[in-house]
Design an enzyme around this catalytic site. Sequence first.
Site, PDB file in Angstrom:
ATOM      1  N   SER A 288       0.824  -1.385   0.193  1.00 28.02           N
ATOM      2  CA  SER A 288      -0.114  -0.074  -0.064  1.00 28.02           C
ATOM      3  C   SER A 288       0.766   1.259   0.038  1.00 28.02           C
ATOM      4  CB  SER A 288      -0.820   0.111   1.264  1.00 28.02           C
ATOM      5  OG  SER A 288       0.165  -0.089   2.187  1.00 28.02           O
TER       6      SER A 288
ATOM      7  N   HIS B 130       1.903   4.177   6.912  1.00 31.74           N
ATOM      8  CA  HIS B 130       1.648   4.972   5.785  1.00 31.74           C
ATOM      9  C   HIS B 130       2.001   6.580   5.619  1.00 31.74           C
ATOM     10  CE1 HIS B 130      -1.458   1.547   5.829  1.00 31.74           C
ATOM     11  NE2 HIS B 130      -0.953   1.269   4.542  1.00 31.74           N
TER      12      HIS B 130
ATOM     13  N   ASP C  26      -0.152   6.626  10.682  1.00 34.04           N
ATOM     14  CA  ASP C  26      -0.512   5.350  11.557  1.00 34.04           C
ATOM     15  C   ASP C  26       0.592   4.769  11.950  1.00 34.04           C
ATOM     16  OD1 ASP C  26       0.155   4.486   9.180  1.00 34.04           O
ATOM     17  OD2 ASP C  26      -1.938   3.605   8.839  1.00 34.04           O
TER      18      ASP C  26
END
Lengths: 254, 254
Positions: free
Chosen positions: B55, B235, B232
């Site tokens: 991601s 990310h 977080d």
Amino acid sequence: MTGFRSSSSGISRRRALFATAATATGAASAISGSLAAVQPLAIAPGSVLLFQGDSITDAGRDRNQPAANHAAALGRGYPMLTAAAVLAEHPQLNLKVLNRGISGNKVPDLEARWQADCLDLKPAVLSILIGVNDIWHKLNGKYDGTPEVYRDSFAALLQRTREALPNLTLVICEPFVLRCGAVNDTWFPEFETRRAFAEQVAKEANALWVPFQKKFDEAVAGGTAPNYWAADGVHPTPAGHALMAQTWRAVVGI
Amino acid sequence: MTGFRSSSSGISRRRALFATAATATGAASAISGSLAAVQPLAIAPGSVLLFQGDSITDAGRDRNQPAANHAAALGRGYPMLTAAAVLAEHPQLNLKVLNRGISGNKVPDLEARWQADCLDLKPAVLSILIGVNDIWHKLNGKYDGTPEVYRDSFAALLQRTREALPNLTLVICEPFVLRCGAVNDTWFPEFETRRAFAEQVAKEANALWVPFQKKFDEAVAGGTAPNYWAADGVHPTPAGHALMAQTWRAVVGI
């Protein structure tokens, strides 16, 4: 908020607070013809940097996300590229970067949403890129504003902004097109007239002037096809947006 | 395609073809501990530069858009920031930059799609960032791969890649976390073990090593809160992605 501001000048040149990468690499020296000499911009910690404009500024941003420094809210264009680099290089400034560009906007569209989408946000630095739809929509028969209407309404918007935010650093970006895609001979010479009006308006408002058209012209003169920078002549590619971000930072000095 | 390659080395260091902005600004000198000395990367015109990972690499890209150098297809992260800057500064190279990161991926997920999403794309430069989900999903009870499984399967993937693409410039990015958000003490010391395995695997594959953890650690040591770089802990923010892009370019030399 005003500790860094120079009282000797009504415009937004401040004493040096930090050096910039753009200046260090000599990128600034490649910019000529701007309204102000390139020098570092001093900016108070926590300041708001606001990008305003049309689709070129919008660049696919999430308009439902109002947060500052948010990836989706910044879009995929020069505001995002500028914000990311500035935030990485100057974490101590704790800047709040916002993008409020909206696709299809002309000067009257900015006027209509200016209180909520600009003045209420109290930017310390405001960057505006507007003008391509003012001619494009006229060529398409969807709008009838002349170049003089563009000039006068743009000037009035900046006057209103100066009165509401007297300590603002105002950055006006040169409207530009690449000669490809949707941009054909019918755009000229009217586009040149409008571009010159934008520069005149910026000068009269004591704004910094970011010479995007000049930089794209130089890039094309260097042998790159126009559509490398903007496939449809109006909306920049990632390369085009990066050239804009570099030019913006070199002029603004951050 | 092979004219620029050095036959005296099995790895991807080439003779200088162009200087880089990163080198010019001294950014490269801030990177220490990388596997290779920083020098400009020579790359043939028209080459494919492929970003692979999870991601962090995906970064909100449009997975239905396969085109190279496409804003939405590049996502909002370090691949986009890197691509935009490289494409703007080196138009004559006509590079094709692709992002094929997919959110949630671990090494076995890369293995499963490697033929179509890597080897068939014939990259000249391949950048891989993988590992955070290999531990995160294990901590969440959704996966049972040990650090040794990560090391051995990652090494096997690189071996397979080297055999299919013997002239590849291989770039391995250091898995990283910031100590905030979802990242708590349960991640350690296992995360450190996995990070060290990634570096070992990169070294054995004669890859360039991009020290993201080291750069984030330095940024935090400089006084910035960890969540400034990754809210977080995993990310990155736009600032975090920009730090990654700068680090990547300084190491790879483009």
